[in-house]
Design an enzyme around this catalytic site. Structure first.
Site, PDB file in Angstrom:
ATOM      1  N   ASP A 160      20.606   6.324 -12.005  1.00 42.97           N
ATOM      2  CA  ASP A 160      19.639   6.103 -13.082  1.00 42.97           C
ATOM      3  C   ASP A 160      19.270   4.627 -13.128  1.00 42.97           C
ATOM      4  O   ASP A 160      20.073   3.760 -12.762  1.00 42.97           O
ATOM      5  CB  ASP A 160      20.223   6.528 -14.424  1.00 42.97           C
ATOM      6  CG  ASP A 160      20.436   8.033 -14.513  1.00 42.97           C
ATOM      7  OD1 ASP A 160      19.700   8.769 -13.822  1.00 42.97           O
ATOM      8  OD2 ASP A 160      21.332   8.471 -15.260  1.00 42.97           O
ATOM      9  N   ASP A 194      14.431  12.850 -14.017  1.00 38.91           N
ATOM     10  CA  ASP A 194      14.523  13.222 -15.431  1.00 38.91           C
ATOM     11  C   ASP A 194      13.150  13.174 -16.098  1.00 38.91           C
ATOM     12  O   ASP A 194      12.805  14.042 -16.911  1.00 38.91           O
ATOM     13  CB  ASP A 194      15.480  12.284 -16.164  1.00 38.91           C
ATOM     14  CG  ASP A 194      16.897  12.333 -15.603  1.00 38.91           C
ATOM     15  OD1 ASP A 194      17.279  13.386 -15.075  1.00 38.91           O
ATOM     16  OD2 ASP A 194      17.597  11.310 -15.687  1.00 38.91           O
TER      17      ASP A 194
END
Length: 218
Positions: free
Chosen positions: A115, A131
């Site tokens: 991330d 995401d």
């Protein structure tokens, strides 16, 4: 037919490219502010689900994600075989499927998901491109369901109006046909009565002339 596949492949490509750049250039730095105290690029290794939820449940997420991805892909194949799906549905499903596959690749290959998008302004969880595509795809699916139901409702209302109009037309034609059949029957009945009525003038002329008979007897 292949729009959802193209969308999914594009999402996977974008996701893997951004993660490669993150590992290569951002990991040594840790965090880079794009907008100070608002938006940062921060390297994070996420062992949980999307947005860092429920960390440490790698196999659970892999099983759930795998089942969901296979189910959605099978649904799209089924829809494409029956009919041509709407572009909105194809793009939405492609985004969700592609995002799920992108994170699945990370979990299988590295045991964690990379991330890097960090909204520090609202203290939100760090997330990645996959995401983002999953969330956008889910929003598009909601719009597809919403407008699809509105379209079906409008179509159903139009069909009801058409059916009522057709029914009224059939009733009107039936009433007109019944009136046309009744009119000749009444005419024939009236003509029959006219033929059976004795002619009073003819009866008067056929009656014996009393005056003539009296004169002859004299």
């Amino acid at each position: 037919m292949f729009l959802w596949i193209i969308t999914a492949l594009a999402v996977i490509g974008i996701d893997q490219l951004t993660k490669y750049l993150t590992v290569t250039y951002l990991k040594p730095l840790g965090s880079v502010p794009l907008w100070q105290d608002v938006l940062h690029l921060t390297y994070v290794e996420n062992t949980g689900a999307a947005f860092g939820m429920l960390k440490g449940h790698r196999w659970l997420f892999m099983i759930v994600s795998g089942v969901a991805i296979v189910a959605m892909a099978a649904y799209m194949v089924y829809i494409c075989r029956r009919d041509k799906p709407s572009p909105l549905l194809s793009v939405a499903m492609g985004m969700v499927i592609g995002g799920g596959i992108g994170n699945m690749i990370d979990r299988i290959a590295a045991g964690y998901v990379v991330d890097f998008i960090d909204f520090t302004l609202i203290n939100f969880a760090v997330f990645n491109a996959a995401d983002s595509f999953v969330c956008i795809g889910a929003g598009l699916l909601f719009l597809w369901v919403l407008f699809g139901e509105l379209k079906i409702g409008k179509s159903g209302k139009n069909e009801t109006v058409k059916a009522e109009t057709a029914a009224k037309g059939r009733v009107g034609r039936a009433a007109k046909a019944s009136g046309d059949e009744t009119a000749p029957a009444h005419g024939a009945h009236d003509n029959a009565h006219d033929g059976d009525t004795p002619d009073s003038g003819a009866q008067t002329s056929d009656a014996p002339d009393t005056g003539s008979d009296t004169g002859s007897s004299k």
